[in-house]
Design a protein around this motif. Structure first.
Motif, short mmCIF file in Angstrom:
data_model
loop_
_atom_site.label_atom_id
_atom_site.label_comp_id
_atom_site.label_asym_id
_atom_site.label_seq_id
_atom_site.Cartn_x
_atom_site.Cartn_y
_atom_site.Cartn_z
N GLN A 43 -17.29 -9.03 16.40
CA GLN A 43 -17.43 -9.11 17.85
C GLN A 43 -18.18 -7.90 18.36
O GLN A 43 -17.97 -6.78 17.88
CB GLN A 43 -16.08 -9.19 18.54
N VAL A 44 -19.06 -8.14 19.32
CA VAL A 44 -19.81 -7.08 20.00
C VAL A 44 -19.56 -7.26 21.49
O VAL A 44 -19.86 -8.32 22.03
CB VAL A 44 -21.31 -7.15 19.66
N TYR A 45 -18.98 -6.25 22.10
CA TYR A 45 -18.61 -6.32 23.52
C TYR A 45 -17.81 -7.59 23.81
O TYR A 45 -18.01 -8.25 24.81
CB TYR A 45 -19.84 -6.22 24.42
N GLY A 46 -16.91 -7.94 22.89
CA GLY A 46 -16.02 -9.07 23.09
C GLY A 46 -16.60 -10.43 22.78
O GLY A 46 -15.92 -11.43 22.90
N GLU A 47 -17.87 -10.49 22.39
CA GLU A 47 -18.49 -11.77 22.07
C GLU A 47 -18.71 -11.89 20.56
O GLU A 47 -19.05 -10.90 19.90
CB GLU A 47 -19.84 -11.90 22.79
N ASN A 48 -18.54 -13.10 20.03
CA ASN A 48 -18.76 -13.32 18.61
C ASN A 48 -20.19 -12.95 18.24
O ASN A 48 -21.13 -13.23 18.99
CB ASN A 48 -18.49 -14.77 18.24
N PHE A 49 -20.32 -12.32 17.09
CA PHE A 49 -21.63 -11.87 16.62
C PHE A 49 -21.75 -12.12 15.13
O PHE A 49 -20.84 -11.80 14.37
CB PHE A 49 -21.80 -10.37 16.90
N THR A 50 -22.86 -12.73 14.73
CA THR A 50 -23.20 -12.90 13.32
C THR A 50 -24.66 -12.50 13.15
O THR A 50 -25.52 -12.93 13.93
CB THR A 50 -23.03 -14.37 12.87
N VAL A 51 -24.93 -11.67 12.16
CA VAL A 51 -26.31 -11.27 11.91
C VAL A 51 -27.09 -12.46 11.40
O VAL A 51 -26.70 -13.11 10.43
CB VAL A 51 -26.39 -10.11 10.90
N VAL A 52 -28.20 -12.76 12.08
CA VAL A 52 -29.09 -13.84 11.66
C VAL A 52 -30.41 -13.25 11.16
O VAL A 52 -31.01 -13.76 10.23
CB VAL A 52 -29.33 -14.83 12.83
N GLY A 53 -30.85 -12.17 11.79
CA GLY A 53 -32.11 -11.55 11.40
C GLY A 53 -32.06 -10.06 11.59
O GLY A 53 -31.13 -9.51 12.18
N GLY A 54 -33.09 -9.40 11.07
CA GLY A 54 -33.16 -7.95 11.22
C GLY A 54 -34.42 -7.40 10.60
O GLY A 54 -35.18 -8.11 9.94
N THR A 55 -34.64 -6.12 10.83
CA THR A 55 -35.79 -5.42 10.26
C THR A 55 -35.34 -4.02 9.83
O THR A 55 -34.29 -3.53 10.26
CB THR A 55 -36.94 -5.29 11.28
N SER A 56 -36.16 -3.38 9.01
CA SER A 56 -35.88 -2.00 8.62
C SER A 56 -37.19 -1.26 8.43
O SER A 56 -38.23 -1.86 8.14
CB SER A 56 -35.05 -1.96 7.33
N ASP A 107 -24.97 -4.09 24.35
CA ASP A 107 -24.34 -5.24 24.99
C ASP A 107 -25.38 -6.34 25.12
O ASP A 107 -26.42 -6.14 25.75
CB ASP A 107 -23.81 -4.85 26.36
N PRO A 108 -25.14 -7.52 24.53
CA PRO A 108 -26.13 -8.60 24.59
C PRO A 108 -26.35 -9.16 26.00
O PRO A 108 -27.33 -9.85 26.25
CB PRO A 108 -25.57 -9.67 23.66
N ASN A 109 -25.45 -8.84 26.95
CA ASN A 109 -25.55 -9.40 28.30
C ASN A 109 -25.95 -8.38 29.36
O ASN A 109 -25.93 -8.70 30.55
CB ASN A 109 -24.22 -10.04 28.69
N SER A 110 -26.26 -7.16 28.96
CA SER A 110 -26.66 -6.15 29.94
C SER A 110 -27.45 -5.06 29.23
O SER A 110 -27.77 -5.18 28.05
CB SER A 110 -25.43 -5.56 30.63
N THR A 111 -27.71 -3.99 29.94
CA THR A 111 -28.42 -2.86 29.34
C THR A 111 -27.44 -1.80 28.83
O THR A 111 -27.86 -0.74 28.39
CB THR A 111 -29.37 -2.21 30.36
N SER A 112 -26.14 -2.09 28.86
CA SER A 112 -25.14 -1.14 28.36
C SER A 112 -25.23 -1.01 26.85
O SER A 112 -25.56 -1.97 26.15
CB SER A 112 -23.73 -1.61 28.72
N PHE A 113 -24.94 0.18 26.36
CA PHE A 113 -24.90 0.40 24.92
C PHE A 113 -23.90 1.50 24.62
O PHE A 113 -23.50 2.26 25.49
CB PHE A 113 -26.28 0.75 24.36
N GLN A 114 -23.49 1.56 23.37
CA GLN A 114 -22.56 2.59 22.90
C GLN A 114 -23.19 3.27 21.70
O GLN A 114 -23.49 2.62 20.70
CB GLN A 114 -21.22 1.97 22.51
N SER A 115 -23.41 4.58 21.80
CA SER A 115 -23.89 5.33 20.65
C SER A 115 -22.78 5.41 19.61
O SER A 115 -21.60 5.50 19.96
CB SER A 115 -24.31 6.74 21.06
N LEU A 116 -23.17 5.37 18.36
CA LEU A 116 -22.21 5.41 17.26
C LEU A 116 -22.49 6.61 16.37
O LEU A 116 -23.64 6.95 16.14
CB LEU A 116 -22.32 4.14 16.42
N ILE A 117 -21.44 7.21 15.87
CA ILE A 117 -21.58 8.27 14.89
C ILE A 117 -20.38 8.21 13.95
O ILE A 117 -19.28 7.83 14.35
CB ILE A 117 -21.70 9.66 15.56
#
Length: 156
Positions: A43-56, A107-117
């Motif tokens: 879950q990300v910000y309370g919504e179900n999340f599954t990785v479908v794609g990505g880049t590196s 946050d997939p529904n806004s511009t909010s984000f949380q830095s992680l360390i």
């Protein structure tokens, strides 16, 4: 009289030992600390999340060489310019890492984000075509928990 003293002591000791309980070491309710081999989801910000794609990409960040991984809930390619849901800066070293690992959850529904360390990752493999890693992020303050494995293409 001596026998009564010994019998009383024995009864008290027997009572004390029989009233002790062994604590259950079951971790029900405790946070998961193991990296999963299942596909990365949660879950990300309370919504179900599954990785479908990505880049590196290889990147130098604050003088350290890292692998920048961008993870999405939609299929993407190396030309994608959309904001990722999860961004992770992986050490360029095979193995499990916790200290110094950085990134963000958006946050997939806004511009909010949380830095992680300092969250748990395992770099399983990387080369000039793809990156495979496992990640465990648990941030109850933003109702976000993801755990699992992903493989994303390496973009030049």
């Amino acid at each position: 009289m001596k026998n009564i003293k010994y019998v009383t002591t024995f009864i008290l000791l027997a009572f004390c030992f029989s009233s002790c309980t062994i604590e259950d070491d079951d971790n029900d309710g405790d946070p998961v600390e193991e990296l999963s081999t299942d596909p990365l989801m949660g879950q990300v910000y309370g919504e179900n999340f599954t990785v479908v794609g990505g880049t590196s990409r290889f990147l130098s960040l604050n003088g350290e060489d890292v692998i920048r991984v961008l993870l999405y809930d939609v299929q993407v390619d190396c030309t994608n310019n959309e904001s990722s849901i999860i961004s992770i800066n992986l050490p360029r070293q095979i193995g499990i890492h916790e200290a110094g690992v950085t990134g963000s959850i958006n946050d997939p529904n806004s511009t909010s984000f949380q830095s992680l360390i300092n969250f748990k990752v395992e770099v399983v493999s990387f080369n000039n075509t793809e990156v495979t890693a496992r990640v465990l992020i648990d941030r109850p303050s933003i109702n976000s928990f993801v755990n699992g494995t992903f493989t994303v293409p390496f973009c030049m």
